[in-house]
Design a protein around this motif. Structure first.
Motif, short mmCIF file in Angstrom:
data_model
loop_
_atom_site.label_atom_id
_atom_site.label_comp_id
_atom_site.label_asym_id
_atom_site.label_seq_id
_atom_site.Cartn_x
_atom_site.Cartn_y
_atom_site.Cartn_z
N GLY A 102 0.80 -1.21 0.00
CA GLY A 102 0.00 0.00 0.00
C GLY A 102 0.83 1.26 0.00
O GLY A 102 0.36 2.33 0.39
N TYR A 103 2.09 1.17 -0.43
CA TYR A 103 2.95 2.35 -0.43
C TYR A 103 3.95 2.27 -1.57
O TYR A 103 4.49 1.21 -1.87
CB TYR A 103 3.72 2.45 0.89
CG TYR A 103 4.74 3.56 0.87
CD1 TYR A 103 4.34 4.88 1.04
CD2 TYR A 103 6.09 3.29 0.65
CE1 TYR A 103 5.27 5.90 0.98
CE2 TYR A 103 7.01 4.32 0.60
CZ TYR A 103 6.60 5.62 0.76
OH TYR A 103 7.51 6.63 0.71
N SER A 104 4.21 3.42 -2.16
CA SER A 104 5.24 3.53 -3.19
C SER A 104 5.94 4.86 -3.06
O SER A 104 5.31 5.86 -2.71
CB SER A 104 4.61 3.43 -4.58
OG SER A 104 5.57 3.74 -5.57
N SER A 105 7.22 4.87 -3.32
CA SER A 105 7.97 6.13 -3.27
C SER A 105 8.16 6.70 -4.67
O SER A 105 8.89 7.65 -4.86
CB SER A 105 9.33 5.90 -2.61
OG SER A 105 10.06 4.95 -3.34
N SER A 106 7.50 6.11 -5.68
CA SER A 106 7.66 6.57 -7.05
C SER A 106 6.82 7.82 -7.30
O SER A 106 6.01 8.24 -6.46
CB SER A 106 7.26 5.47 -8.03
OG SER A 106 5.88 5.40 -8.14
N ASP A 113 -2.59 5.46 -4.87
CA ASP A 113 -3.72 5.77 -3.98
C ASP A 113 -5.03 5.39 -4.66
O ASP A 113 -5.90 4.79 -4.04
CB ASP A 113 -3.73 7.26 -3.66
CG ASP A 113 -3.32 7.55 -2.25
OD1 ASP A 113 -2.84 6.63 -1.55
OD2 ASP A 113 -3.47 8.72 -1.83
N ASP A 114 -5.18 5.77 -5.93
CA ASP A 114 -6.39 5.40 -6.68
C ASP A 114 -6.57 3.89 -6.70
O ASP A 114 -7.67 3.38 -6.50
CB ASP A 114 -6.30 5.90 -8.12
CG ASP A 114 -6.40 7.41 -8.26
OD1 ASP A 114 -6.75 8.08 -7.28
OD2 ASP A 114 -6.13 7.90 -9.38
N CYS A 115 -5.47 3.17 -6.96
CA CYS A 115 -5.53 1.70 -7.02
C CYS A 115 -5.97 1.13 -5.68
O CYS A 115 -6.77 0.20 -5.62
CB CYS A 115 -4.18 1.12 -7.41
SG CYS A 115 -3.70 1.49 -9.11
N TYR A 116 -5.44 1.69 -4.59
CA TYR A 116 -5.81 1.21 -3.26
C TYR A 116 -7.32 1.38 -3.04
O TYR A 116 -8.01 0.45 -2.63
CB TYR A 116 -5.03 1.95 -2.18
CG TYR A 116 -5.56 1.66 -0.80
CD1 TYR A 116 -5.29 0.43 -0.19
CD2 TYR A 116 -6.37 2.56 -0.14
CE1 TYR A 116 -5.80 0.12 1.06
CE2 TYR A 116 -6.88 2.26 1.11
CZ TYR A 116 -6.60 1.05 1.70
OH TYR A 116 -7.12 0.76 2.93
#
Length: 140
Positions: A102-106, A113-116
């Protein structure tokens, strides 16, 4: 698209051996326009075709952004056709980790966030790694 559907839905798919080839040394295949395409095929538990769609990306800055847009596009399609249990197969390990954690630094953090939030619409969702070699039927 119809040809792709026929090849992907075939009961006897063929492995494509003559794919993309790099240009000769000193030559350029095409200029990078920062455009791209995403395509999604949804199959049921028996491998039968459910839905497919593709879309042009007018601009795409990096691979992570393109992959995140692809996942969002696929989740929207799955939701539209009424899927309740979804398994997302990607060959990008970094993307799978980001979706599971549930986290990305990209740069694509807003799309993650939309995908979550889209993933909350499904009763069950799995994000699984699929080696590119296992997905050769999609390149028919």
């Amino acid at each position: 698209m119809a040809a792709n559907f026929g090849a992907a839905n075939s009961s006897k798919p063929k492995v494509r051996v003559d794919g993309w080839k790099k240009p000769k040394c000193g030559w350029q295949l095409c200029q990078d326009s920062l455009e791209g395409y995403v395509g999604v095929v949804i199959r049921d538990q028996n491998g039968a075709f459910v839905a497919a769609a593709n879309e042009k990306l007018e601009i795409c800055y990096d691979v992570s952004t393109a992959e995140a847009i692809f996942v969002r596009f696929g989740l929207n399609l799955a939701r539209t056709v009424g899927c309740s249990k979804v398994e997302v197969n990607l060959d990008n390990v970094e993307m799978i980790s980001a979706l599971k954690e549930g986290y990305s630094s990209s740069l694509a953090i807003a799309i993650f966030d939309d995908c979550y939030f889209l993933s909350l619409d499904f009763s069950h969702i799995l994000f699984e790694h699929c080696f590119r070699e296992n997905n050769k039927v999609a390149h028919e």
